[in-house]
Design an enzyme around this catalytic site. Structure first.
Site, PDB file in Angstrom:
ATOM      1  N   HIS A   1      39.298  30.418  40.492  1.00  0.00           N
ATOM      2  CA  HIS A   1      40.385  30.181  39.532  1.00  0.00           C
ATOM      3  C   HIS A   1      40.947  28.775  39.646  1.00  0.00           C
ATOM      4  CE1 HIS A   1      40.995  34.821  39.515  1.00  0.00           C
ATOM      5  NE2 HIS A   1      39.990  34.442  38.755  1.00  0.00           N
TER       6      HIS A   1
ATOM      7  N   CYS B   1      48.300  11.433  30.362  1.00  0.00           N
ATOM      8  CA  CYS B   1      47.009  11.095  30.963  1.00  0.00           C
ATOM      9  C   CYS B   1      46.870   9.572  31.003  1.00  0.00           C
ATOM     10  CB  CYS B   1      45.898  11.706  30.087  1.00  0.00           C
ATOM     11  SG  CYS B   1      44.269  11.116  30.451  1.00  0.00           S
TER      12      CYS B   1
ATOM     13  N   SER C   1      43.829  42.670  44.528  1.00  0.00           N
ATOM     14  CA  SER C   1      44.119  43.935  43.850  1.00  0.00           C
ATOM     15  C   SER C   1      42.897  44.396  43.054  1.00  0.00           C
ATOM     16  CB  SER C   1      45.303  43.758  42.887  1.00  0.00           C
ATOM     17  OG  SER C   1      44.949  42.767  41.932  1.00  0.00           O
TER      18      SER C   1
HETATM   19  C1  BV8 Z   1      38.156  35.280  31.286  1.00  0.00           C
HETATM   20  C2  BV8 Z   1      45.028  31.038  38.301  1.00  0.00           C
HETATM   21  C3  BV8 Z   1      36.784  35.278  29.478  1.00  0.00           C
HETATM   22  C4  BV8 Z   1      46.359  30.880  37.666  1.00  0.00           C
HETATM   23  C5  BV8 Z   1      44.423  33.336  37.805  1.00  0.00           C
HETATM   24  C6  BV8 Z   1      36.842  41.745  31.679  1.00  0.00           C
HETATM   25  C7  BV8 Z   1      35.941  40.690  31.768  1.00  0.00           C
HETATM   26  C8  BV8 Z   1      36.377  39.388  31.591  1.00  0.00           C
HETATM   27  C9  BV8 Z   1      37.740  39.121  31.342  1.00  0.00           C
HETATM   28  C10 BV8 Z   1      38.623  40.157  31.270  1.00  0.00           C
HETATM   29  C11 BV8 Z   1      38.177  41.462  31.430  1.00  0.00           C
HETATM   30  N1  BV8 Z   1      39.260  42.271  31.299  1.00  0.00           N
HETATM   31  C12 BV8 Z   1      40.358  41.513  31.083  1.00  0.00           C
HETATM   32  C13 BV8 Z   1      40.007  40.239  31.040  1.00  0.00           C
HETATM   33  C14 BV8 Z   1      40.923  39.128  30.810  1.00  0.00           C
HETATM   34  C15 BV8 Z   1      41.554  38.590  32.091  1.00  0.00           C
HETATM   35  C16 BV8 Z   1      41.947  39.643  33.077  1.00  0.00           C
HETATM   36  O1  BV8 Z   1      41.217  39.932  34.009  1.00  0.00           O
HETATM   37  N2  BV8 Z   1      43.125  40.223  32.897  1.00  0.00           N
HETATM   38  C17 BV8 Z   1      43.583  41.235  33.830  1.00  0.00           C
HETATM   39  C18 BV8 Z   1      45.051  41.015  34.133  1.00  0.00           C
HETATM   40  C19 BV8 Z   1      43.287  42.577  33.229  1.00  0.00           C
HETATM   41  N3  BV8 Z   1      40.654  37.649  32.709  1.00  0.00           N
HETATM   42  C20 BV8 Z   1      40.701  36.380  32.293  1.00  0.00           C
HETATM   43  O2  BV8 Z   1      41.397  35.974  31.385  1.00  0.00           O
HETATM   44  C21 BV8 Z   1      39.773  35.407  33.002  1.00  0.00           C
HETATM   45  N4  BV8 Z   1      39.050  34.672  32.013  1.00  0.00           N
HETATM   46  O3  BV8 Z   1      37.827  36.395  31.473  1.00  0.00           O
HETATM   47  O4  BV8 Z   1      37.676  34.539  30.292  1.00  0.00           O
HETATM   48  C22 BV8 Z   1      36.399  34.480  28.367  1.00  0.00           C
HETATM   49  C23 BV8 Z   1      35.330  34.918  27.664  1.00  0.00           C
HETATM   50  C24 BV8 Z   1      34.925  34.189  26.616  1.00  0.00           C
HETATM   51  C25 BV8 Z   1      35.607  33.022  26.269  1.00  0.00           C
HETATM   52  C26 BV8 Z   1      36.691  32.601  26.992  1.00  0.00           C
HETATM   53  C27 BV8 Z   1      37.106  33.335  28.061  1.00  0.00           C
HETATM   54  C28 BV8 Z   1      40.547  34.391  33.807  1.00  0.00           C
HETATM   55  C29 BV8 Z   1      41.344  35.052  34.885  1.00  0.00           C
HETATM   56  C30 BV8 Z   1      41.929  33.990  35.823  1.00  0.00           C
HETATM   57  C31 BV8 Z   1      43.414  33.907  35.645  1.00  0.00           C
HETATM   58  N5  BV8 Z   1      43.974  32.984  36.638  1.00  0.00           N
HETATM   59  N6  BV8 Z   1      44.859  32.439  38.681  1.00  0.00           N
HETATM   60  C32 BV8 Z   1      47.469  30.919  38.676  1.00  0.00           C
HETATM   61  O5  BV8 Z   1      47.227  31.163  39.879  1.00  0.00           O
HETATM   62  O6  BV8 Z   1      48.616  30.678  38.246  1.00  0.00           O
HETATM   63  S1  BV8 Z   1      44.399  34.942  38.238  1.00  0.00           S
HETATM   64  C33 BV8 Z   1      45.533  35.290  39.452  1.00  0.00           C
HETATM   65  O7  BV8 Z   1      45.311  36.677  39.737  1.00  0.00           O
HETATM   66  C34 BV8 Z   1      45.397  34.628  40.814  1.00  0.00           C
HETATM   67  O8  BV8 Z   1      44.270  33.799  40.937  1.00  0.00           O
HETATM   68  C35 BV8 Z   1      45.214  35.824  41.745  1.00  0.00           C
HETATM   69  O9  BV8 Z   1      44.518  35.509  42.889  1.00  0.00           O
HETATM   70  C36 BV8 Z   1      44.432  36.639  40.833  1.00  0.00           C
HETATM   71  C37 BV8 Z   1      44.035  38.018  41.152  1.00  0.00           C
HETATM   72  O10 BV8 Z   1      45.077  38.670  41.645  1.00  0.00           O
HETATM   73  P1  BV8 Z   1      44.996  38.960  43.246  1.00  0.00           P
HETATM   74  O11 BV8 Z   1      44.467  37.771  43.938  1.00  0.00           O
HETATM   75  O12 BV8 Z   1      44.310  40.240  43.439  1.00  0.00           O
HETATM   76  O13 BV8 Z   1      46.497  39.002  43.530  1.00  0.00           O
HETATM   77  P2  BV8 Z   1      47.425  40.212  43.237  1.00  0.00           P
HETATM   78  O14 BV8 Z   1      48.801  39.684  43.338  1.00  0.00           O
HETATM   79  O15 BV8 Z   1      46.950  40.925  42.036  1.00  0.00           O
HETATM   80  O16 BV8 Z   1      47.136  41.207  44.465  1.00  0.00           O
HETATM   81  C38 BV8 Z   1      47.424  40.796  45.774  1.00  0.00           C
HETATM   82  C39 BV8 Z   1      46.797  41.843  46.670  1.00  0.00           C
HETATM   83  O17 BV8 Z   1      47.044  41.459  48.009  1.00  0.00           O
HETATM   84  C40 BV8 Z   1      47.402  43.235  46.489  1.00  0.00           C
HETATM   85  O18 BV8 Z   1      46.353  44.170  46.418  1.00  0.00           O
HETATM   86  C41 BV8 Z   1      48.218  43.438  47.776  1.00  0.00           C
HETATM   87  O19 BV8 Z   1      48.206  44.784  48.200  1.00  0.00           O
HETATM   88  C42 BV8 Z   1      47.438  42.593  48.746  1.00  0.00           C
HETATM   89  N7  BV8 Z   1      48.188  42.104  49.903  1.00  0.00           N
HETATM   90  C43 BV8 Z   1      49.502  41.816  49.992  1.00  0.00           C
HETATM   91  N8  BV8 Z   1      49.768  41.370  51.266  1.00  0.00           N
HETATM   92  C44 BV8 Z   1      48.593  41.382  51.945  1.00  0.00           C
HETATM   93  C45 BV8 Z   1      47.577  41.849  51.095  1.00  0.00           C
HETATM   94  N9  BV8 Z   1      46.300  41.965  51.478  1.00  0.00           N
HETATM   95  C46 BV8 Z   1      46.004  41.624  52.757  1.00  0.00           C
HETATM   96  N10 BV8 Z   1      46.918  41.180  53.638  1.00  0.00           N
HETATM   97  C47 BV8 Z   1      48.210  41.046  53.272  1.00  0.00           C
HETATM   98  N11 BV8 Z   1      49.124  40.589  54.166  1.00  0.00           N
END
Ligand code: BV8
Length: 262
Positions: free
Chosen positions: A131, A168, A211
């Site tokens: 990302h 830029c 997650s």
């Molecule tokens: C795209 C940068 C396609 C920004 C981020 C199916 C296929 C393809 C795409 C999709 C799809 N379904 C939906 C989509 C669209 C979307 C998506 O996935 N939406 C989700 C919400 C449903 N995906 C996209 O848009 C992606 N692009 O698919 O393009 C396309 C196709 C054609 C043409 C054009 C485009 C792009 C996604 C990237 C978004 N950018 N980050 C920023 O950081 O500001 S994502 C963001 O979420 C972060 O990078 C983060 O890392 C990431 C994932 O979340 P997690 O890392 O899992 O973090 P989260 O907070 O969710 O969970 C934390 C976990 O840690 C928890 O489980 C918790 O229990 C645990 N935890 C807590 N403490 C601890 C711990 N674990 C261990 N130890 C601890 N101490």
């Protein structure tokens, strides 16, 4: 899937998997940086951004609608990341990577969804920043990268009033943006393809601190599933991947990962 709590002894089966693995891929998410003090992606926003969710701000639309707000949010997060340190989880992966580099045919690849540089600062090489990286910036128009000075605030005090992104220095028309992947944007093909190829060659896959909700990154571990490669999840909570992994170790990665290497 066998669920294990961090307080239990790591079963011999898992210790053997870790000890015998020679080609390891670790997919990390925001959770591995949580113990360093970096809020995970779904944690509540604070201060100025309380009324937004991270997912609302991490989009091209949000940036085009209010460049100053989104730019400042990222520079504030960049300042916070620069002020914190890698934790024992980052260090354990760097140690494991160094150990396997000394073994014939051994390697450990880190592929992260995180935009921080804590893996690198713990001494690990990172195969893929799926990302992007928050400390890198590019022009929203011409796409040219620009080295910018560090943010002028500390990332801990209440978020500052929004400031406009700089222009830029190449095209002199476009505004700068963080060089990261917003929702709806494509992931960097080279990072994604390299991570996919590594998992296709792996003999052990770990999903740490994710997650499993954000696609297509979250589906990478499943490339191992197709080949019957063992998958270990390290997360205090259940995730979208839990039902598909072989072992789910319920605990913070800063505690669990060092234990796995004992
Ligand atoms: C795209 C940068 C396609 C920004 C981020 C199916 C296929 C393809 C795409 C999709 C799809 N379904 C939906 C989509 C669209 C979307 C998506 O996935 N939406 C989700 C919400 C449903 N995906 C996209 O848009 C992606 N692009 O698919 O393009 C396309 C196709 C054609 C043409 C054009 C485009 C792009 C996604 C990237 C978004 N950018 N980050 C920023 O950081 O500001 S994502 C963001 O979420 C972060 O990078 C983060 O890392 C990431 C994932 O979340 P997690 O890392 O899992 O973090 P989260 O907070 O969710 O969970 C934390 C976990 O840690 C928890 O489980 C918790 O229990 C645990 N935890 C807590 N403490 C601890 C711990 N674990 C261990 N130890 C601890 N101490």
């Amino acid at each position: 899937m066998r669920e294990l709590s961090v307080s239990e002894e790591v079963p011999d089966e898992v210790v053997a998997l870790v000890r015998e693995a020679r080609r390891v891929v670790v997919l990390t998410g925001a959770g591995i940086s949580a113990e360093s003090g970096v809020p995970t992606f779904r944690e509540v926003q604070t201060g100025l951004w309380e009324r937004f969710s991270a997912e609302e701000l991490a989009t091209v639309e949000a940036y085009e609608n209010d460049p100053a707000l989104v730019w400042t949010w990222y520079r504030w997060r960049q300042a916070l990341i620069a002020a914190v340190e890698p934790n024992a989880g980052h260090r354990a992966l760097a140690l494991w990577q160094q150990r396997l580099a000394d073994v014939d045919g051994g390697w450990l690849a880190v592929s992260t969804q995180n935009v921080d540089d804590l893996h690198e600062r713990a001494g690990a090489d990172v195969l893929g920043h799926l990302h992007g990286r928050i400390a890198a910036h590019r022009c929203a128009d011409c796409g040219e990268p620009d080295e910018l000075p560090p943010p002028e605030f500390d990332g801990f005090t209440a978020p500052p009033e929004p400031v406009d992104p700089p222009f830029c220095t190449h095209c002199e028309e476009g505004l700068m943006r963080p060089d990261i992947v917003w929702f709806g944007e494509m992931l960097p093909a080279s990072d994604f393809d390299a991570s996919s190829a590594a998992i296709r060659a792996a003999d052990l896959v770990l999903a740490v601190g994710t997650s499993g909700m954000v696609q297509p990154a979250a589906s990478l571990p499943l490339l191992g599933l197709e080949r019957g490669v063992p998958i270990i999840e390290v997360n205090p909570q259940e995730t979208e991947l839990t039902d598909l992994v072989d072992f789910a170790i319920r605990g913070p990665s800063g505690e669990v990962l060092p234990q796995l290497l004992q």
